[in-house]
Design an enzyme around this catalytic site. Structure first.
Site, PDB file in Angstrom:
ATOM      1  N   GLU A   1       0.793  -1.229   0.000  1.00 18.38           N
ATOM      2  CA  GLU A   1       0.000   0.000   0.000  1.00 18.38           C
ATOM      3  C   GLU A   1       0.829   1.286   0.000  1.00 18.38           C
ATOM      4  O   GLU A   1       0.654   2.166   0.850  1.00 18.38           O
ATOM      5  CB  GLU A   1      -0.988  -0.015   1.177  1.00 18.38           C
ATOM      6  CG  GLU A   1      -1.976  -1.174   1.051  1.00 18.38           C
ATOM      7  CD  GLU A   1      -3.055  -1.228   2.134  1.00 18.38           C
ATOM      8  OE1 GLU A   1      -2.992  -0.453   3.103  1.00 18.38           O
ATOM      9  OE2 GLU A   1      -3.973  -2.052   1.986  1.00 18.38           O
TER      10      GLU A   1
ATOM     11  N   GLU B   1      -6.193  -8.238  -0.760  1.00 17.70           N
ATOM     12  CA  GLU B   1      -6.839  -8.037   0.539  1.00 17.70           C
ATOM     13  C   GLU B   1      -8.287  -7.654   0.296  1.00 17.70           C
ATOM     14  O   GLU B   1      -8.578  -6.841  -0.586  1.00 17.70           O
ATOM     15  CB  GLU B   1      -6.159  -6.914   1.354  1.00 17.70           C
ATOM     16  CG  GLU B   1      -4.782  -7.243   1.874  1.00 17.70           C
ATOM     17  CD  GLU B   1      -4.279  -6.224   2.906  1.00 17.70           C
ATOM     18  OE1 GLU B   1      -5.098  -5.440   3.441  1.00 17.70           O
ATOM     19  OE2 GLU B   1      -3.070  -6.215   3.152  1.00 17.70           O
TER      20      GLU B   1
END
Ligand SMILES: *[C@@H]1O[C@H](CO)[C@@H](O)[C@H](O)[C@H]1NC(C)=O
Ligand SMILES: *[C@@H]1O[C@H](CO)[C@@H](O)[C@H](O)[C@H]1NC(C)=O
Ligand SMILES: *[C@@H]1O[C@H](CO)[C@@H](O)[C@H](O)[C@H]1NC(C)=O
Length: 449
Positions: free
Chosen positions: A240, A343
């Protein structure tokens, strides 16, 4: 994980604007940079000029079989909502992330807390149970300081790397593939607590920190591409990252070359985070990191609709429509660049204690600063024995819709395998199977888009 704040949502819009202005050139890192990791350049050049699939010796047939798996969240990289006892046992409220854990806790005590946690939270039994549920992958979030620390780092290096080796052996025994996921990088790629140091990020564009990250990737790739760790099939370069997408991509190019240059007997799938530019609704990634120069690359998007007031306010039908709208656009993206959802979760509240940070409230019940209350968090997290039939039905449909949609690409990795005690059963794949909102056979769906 996770996208933790509205800040990121806003940031993503800003990035999308930058991105649509047009990308830049894909070029190899300079030969000098390639040589600096001590690997012969020749091998890499041969690889890079061969055509796509045939030249790689991938350890899982990503273009033929669907990836289905779970992350071992909160194991080697700590997250307070997954294993609250780790920070609670310090007796120190200043401890909110691994940076403050290392800084404020007596070293011997910190070492003993971590060793105990690593040995007890995930064991061989977990690998056996994961395999028994028909999954074929585990994604293991790993902190860079498990490989080495740098001057000034407070982070506690214990036996994280030894545990990762052990995990790779357990995975092999149960025929599971492992994605090693570099969850933290020197300097911090995002300001989330799970990025190492909450509120700090100084990675992208920092030459020292980017170089150190390549050093870590080189170490991980050279170790885990050896034949004794053949269960390891993929490496994810950085979790991320936030910042200019072209700049992130230029790091990925260097990371790719580092991994390919370091490989031993097997080739790893190179997983690159989408930088919050989702391949299902933005065409940025479609012409990036392409063969013949780049092979065996998958772009990874993370899907959560619960970290901003707008997402929390969605009705169940709106939520399902959102997930299902993903299906065809994700399939389309996957034709240009392999696309995966690394995710996601069926959870639709942010009620889990610690999810938004240690001792921080939830938007759902209005206890998070500036949020609008939607309802009570009571029985919407914690022990699944207390969940109502209606709540479980929503989780079940959210799970099935997403699994269906994401299988239009390479597949999915759900966040997360389990949580400690019953802190947040709603987030646990294992609790979902045991309580019936996740099917024991993941292809046995109650709903499809
Ligand atoms: C890409 O880089 C190459 C080599 O530097 C150059 O010849 C080419 O014009 C560049 N293409 C674009 C679209 O910038
Ligand atoms: C929560 O669940 C427990 C157990 O089913 C029940 O006794 C209790 O009334 C529930 N609380 C609320 C607020 O629904
Ligand atoms: C949920 O269930 C557990 C065990 O059944 C119980 O101890 C706990 O008090 C319940 N929590 C709520 C909020 O009802």
């Amino acid at each position: 994980m996770l996208v933790k704040s509205a800040f990121v949502t806003l940031f993503a819009y800003a990035l999308a604007a930058v991105v649509s202005a047009g990308g830049t050139n894909d070029t190899l890192a300079s030969p000098h940079a390639q040589r600096s990791n001590g690997v012969p350049v020749v091998k890499r050049m041969e690889r890079l000029h061969l055509p796509r699939a045939e030249s790689l010796n991938l350890r899982f047939p990503y273009n033929q079989k669907t990836m289905r798996g779970v992350s071992l969240g909160g194991w080697l990289a700590i997250e307070d909502f997954i294993t609250p006892s780790v920070y609670a046992s310090t007796g120190d409220d200043r401890v909110i992330d691994e940076w403050s854990f290392g800084k404020y806790v007596d070293h011997d005590k910190a070492v003993s807390i971590l060793r105990n946690h690593f040995d007890t939270f995930i064991t061989e039994d977990d690998f056996a149970e994961i395999a028994s549920y028909g999954l074929n992958h585990v994604r293991i979030p790993f902190p860079y300081w498990g490989v080495k620390t740098y001057p000034g780092d407070p982070y506690v290096k214990v036996n994280q790397l030894a545990k990762l080796r052990q995990a790779a052996r357990w995975a092999a025994k149960y025929n599971l593939k492992v994605i090693i996921e570099l969850h933290t990088v020197p300097g911090g790629a995002n300001p989330f607590d799970h990025g190492g140091h909450k509120g700090h990020m100084n990675w992208l564009g920092n030459a020292d920190n980017e170089g150190r990250t390549l050093e870590i990737l080189n170490a991980l790739a050279s170790e885990f591409s050896q034949s004794q760790y053949s269960a390891v099939s993929a490496i994810s370069l950085v979790n991320e990252p936030i910042g200019d997408t072209d700049e992130i991509r230029r790091f990925y190019q260097r990371g790719y070359n580092t991994v390919r240059g370091a490989e031993g007997s097997g080739d790893l799938l190179v997983v690159i985070g989408d930088g919050f530019v989702n391949p299902a609704n933005n065409d940025y990634w479609r012409n990036k990191m392409q063969p013949p120069k780049y092979q065996g690359v998958a772009v990874d998007t993370h899907v959560y609709r619960l970290f901003d007031d707008g997402s929390i306010a969605l009705t169940q039908d709106e939520r399902i429509s959102y997930y299902c709208a993903f299906k065809s656009s994700f399939a389309d993206a996957n034709k240009y660049i392999w696309s995966m959802v690394g995710e996601w979760s069926p959870v639709f509240t942010d009620c889990a204690p610690g999810l938004n940070g240690r001792n921080t409230g939830a938007r759902y019940d209005g206890s998070y600063p500036g949020s609008t209350r939607r309802g009570s968090c009571k029985n919407r997290t914690g022990n699944a024995n207390n969940f109502s039939a209606g709540f479980i039905a929503n989780l079940r449909k959210n799970w099935a819709a997403q699994a269906d949609a994401y299988e239009s690409g390479l597949g999915w990795i759900m966040w997360t395998w389990k949580t400690e005690g019953h802190n947040a059963d709603d987030w646990s794949y294992r609790a979902g199977v045991r309580h019936g909102w996740i099917p024991r056979d993941p292809t046995d769906r109650s709903f499809s888009c």
